[in-house]
Design a protein around this motif. Structure first.
Motif, short mmCIF file in Angstrom:
data_model
loop_
_atom_site.label_atom_id
_atom_site.label_comp_id
_atom_site.label_asym_id
_atom_site.label_seq_id
_atom_site.Cartn_x
_atom_site.Cartn_y
_atom_site.Cartn_z
N SER A 233 6.01 -9.56 3.74
CA SER A 233 6.06 -10.99 3.35
C SER A 233 5.46 -11.86 4.44
CB SER A 233 7.51 -11.40 3.06
OG SER A 233 8.02 -10.66 1.97
N ILE A 236 1.67 -11.44 4.39
CA ILE A 236 1.10 -12.16 3.25
C ILE A 236 1.03 -13.67 3.52
CG2 ILE A 236 1.55 -12.79 0.83
CD1 ILE A 236 2.67 -9.91 0.50
N ALA A 237 2.12 -14.20 4.04
CA ALA A 237 2.15 -15.65 4.33
C ALA A 237 1.10 -16.01 5.38
CB ALA A 237 3.55 -16.05 4.80
N LEU A 239 -1.73 -14.39 6.06
CA LEU A 239 -3.08 -14.28 5.48
C LEU A 239 -3.37 -15.44 4.54
CD1 LEU A 239 -3.41 -10.45 4.80
CD2 LEU A 239 -4.61 -11.80 6.55
N GLU A 240 -2.33 -15.81 3.75
CA GLU A 240 -2.55 -16.95 2.84
C GLU A 240 -2.82 -18.23 3.63
OE1 GLU A 240 0.30 -15.56 -0.91
OE2 GLU A 240 1.05 -16.99 0.59
N GLU A 241 -2.11 -18.41 4.72
CA GLU A 241 -2.31 -19.61 5.55
C GLU A 241 -3.66 -19.55 6.23
OE1 GLU A 241 -2.38 -22.05 9.06
OE2 GLU A 241 -2.16 -19.83 9.11
N ASN A 243 -6.31 -18.01 5.13
CA ASN A 243 -7.35 -18.15 4.12
C ASN A 243 -7.58 -19.61 3.73
OD1 ASN A 243 -9.29 -16.94 2.37
ND2 ASN A 243 -7.87 -17.29 0.65
N GLU A 244 -6.57 -20.45 3.95
CA GLU A 244 -6.70 -21.86 3.58
C GLU A 244 -7.39 -22.69 4.67
OE1 GLU A 244 -5.94 -23.20 0.72
OE2 GLU A 244 -5.24 -21.28 -0.12
N CYS A 261 -3.29 -6.05 9.08
CA CYS A 261 -3.29 -5.64 7.68
C CYS A 261 -3.50 -4.13 7.53
CB CYS A 261 -4.40 -6.39 6.92
SG CYS A 261 -4.07 -8.15 6.78
#
Length: 481
Positions: A233, A236-237, A239-241, A243-244, A261
């Motif tokens: 988790s 994922i958080a 990578l999502e941050e 990516n933005e 990763c």
């Protein structure tokens, strides 16, 4: 004759218990028994052990009052009637000796017509050509025949009584065997119940241990998976941050982010270890010893329930001087050195043999013989009749009263009328010998493998004894039930 028998039976019913004669002036006491007045009076004159206690009835010992007995007029009338019947019976028997047709006394007997004759009848035309003899002369041959019949009947009665006595003894023996087997059933099943209880506790303890280990590994797995889920988790958080963000910020430290990763795999994918899984599969294997034990128990129990274990011991009075017996008389060993054994009629002088101390005259019995032929000797096992030859050459065959097998190095033979070499899967080292006296079986079985060896069929008429023979240096055997 019927009247006389009936009168005699009635007279026995009105006898005085004191004088054993017919009641005279019968009197009745409190308990209801009747006695002669004079007999009871004399009985009361005899002082008792305790003068204070009332006298007791001579027949039933019930106490009664000395002045309470009263005349029994009805019984006295019955006694008088019986006396008259006895007189009439005697007169009738005298009349039987007189010819009913001529009124003459009977002296003769016609053998042709089987009739009793007087003098007038004897001269009648129908009897003149017949064989007629005086009563006593004619009765003589018949008395002899009756005597012979009596002897035969008494002899047959004695035989029947002997059969009854023998069968009663056999019944008692069987009842004793049943009682013994009943106790054995109770004892064996108590042991079996205890064994099963122990095995049940062992298996339950193993299963409970497995249950705890499974739950423990499940808890450990849940903790580990929860940690891994948190780690994933977080990645994922992150990578999502990442990516933005704008390109400049995205490319900053991009390698280290990607390396995180690449190490994303879960560290453990199984809740239960292979070792624990194998332990679960092995639980069923724990029942195999129990299955084998139950099989052995049933085979042994069924056999011993049918045959009574014989606790036999060797008889040193019959042992050949070359046999060495143990102090407990349960083992024997062959030796070339002669022992200083006193001579007696029971001892074998040529055949190196020995008998058991006690024999059998009935029933089913079994015992086990462990044989050691380390140096290539031989051992003979079986049963023999009581009058087996002890001196000189002993012929080991059923015709001589010997039912036995011989074990030698490498093979075994049945000592029948012509010795027969037996083909067995395995050379026995422990032989179970069983005898069924009534059926006439002598059975030999490998005590370890339960493989049948040989069975003799015989007809036993006298006592039989367990029989053992040895030959060869170091050869020995031992007994067990």
């Amino acid at each position: 004759m019927a009247l006389a028998a009936s009168v005699t039976s009635l007279a026995d019913e009105v006898n005085c218990p004191i004088c054993q004669g017919t009641l005279r002036e019968p009197v009745t006491i409190d308990c209801g028994h009747n006695f002669c007045h004079c007999c009871l009076t004399r009985y009361l004159e005899i002082p008792g052990p305790d003068p204070e206690e009332p006298p007791s009835c001579p027949l039933c010992k019930a106490p009664f009052r000395p002045g309470s007995f009263r005349p029994n007029w009805q019984l006295a009338s019955v006694v008088e009637n019986i006396k008259r019947l006895e007189l009439a019976s005697r007169l009738g028997s005298e009349e039987e000796d007189v010819c009913q047709e001529h009124g003459e006394k009977i002296y003769f007997f016609c053998e042709d017509d089987e009739m009793q004759l007087c003098v007038v009848c004897r001269e009648a035309p129908e009897h003149r050509a017949h064989t007629v003899r005086f009563l006593e002369d004619a009765a003589g041959p018949y008395r002899e025949q009756i005597q012979k019949c009596l002897e035969c009947l008494r002899r047959e009665r004695e035989e029947i009584q002997g059969i009854q006595s023998r069968e009663n003894q056999r019944t008692q023996v069987l009842l004793t065997q049943v009682a013994t087997k009943k106790q054995k059933v109770i004892s064996e099943f108590a042991h079996l119940s205890q064994f099963l209880e122990e095995q049940r506790n062992i298996l339950l303890a193993q299963l409970e241990s497995l249950d705890r280990d499974i739950l423990k590994q499940q808890d450990e797995f849940d903790v580990l998976v929860t940690r891994e889920i948190c780690r994933f988790s977080t990645l994922i958080a992150e990578l999502e941050e990442k990516n933005e963000r704008p390109a400049r910020e995205l490319l900053t430290h991009i390698r280290s982010t990607l390396i995180k990763c690449e190490t994303r795999r879960c560290r453990k994918t199984e809740a239960i270890s292979p070792e624990l899984g194998q332990r679960i599969r092995d639980v069923s294997q724990q029942a195999l010893p129990l299955q084998r034990e139950m099989k052995i128990f049933l085979e042994k129990f069924c056999f011993e329930l049918d045959y009574e274990p014989a606790h036999i011991s060797l008889d040193p009075q019959t042992s050949h001087p070359k046999l060495l017996l143990s102090e407990d008389h349960q083992q024997a060993r062959f030796s070339y050195k002669w022992q200083n054994s006193p001579g007696n009629p029971q001892r074998f002088d040529q055949a190196t043999c020995v008998l058991a101390h006690d024999g059998f005259t009935g029933g089913r019995h079994t015992w086990v013989v462990s044989v050691d032929l380390a140096h290539g000797g031989s051992c003979t096992l079986g049963v023999v009749s009581k009058d087996i030859r002890r001196k000189g050459e002993l012929r080991l065959r059923p015709e001589e009263g010997v039912w036995a097998v011989r074990l030698t190095w490498g093979f075994i033979s049945a000592l029948s009328s012509f010795p027969t070499r037996l083909a067995l899967e395995e050379q026995p080292r422990q032989v179970r010998v069983s005898i069924d006296y009534e059926v006439g079986w002598v059975i030999f079985v490998n005590a370890v493998t339960r493989e049948p060896i040989y069975t003799f069929t015989a007809s036993f008429t006298q006592k039989v004894y367990p029989f053992f023979g040895l030959w060869g240096r170091g050869s020995s055997f031992s007994l067990s039930s």
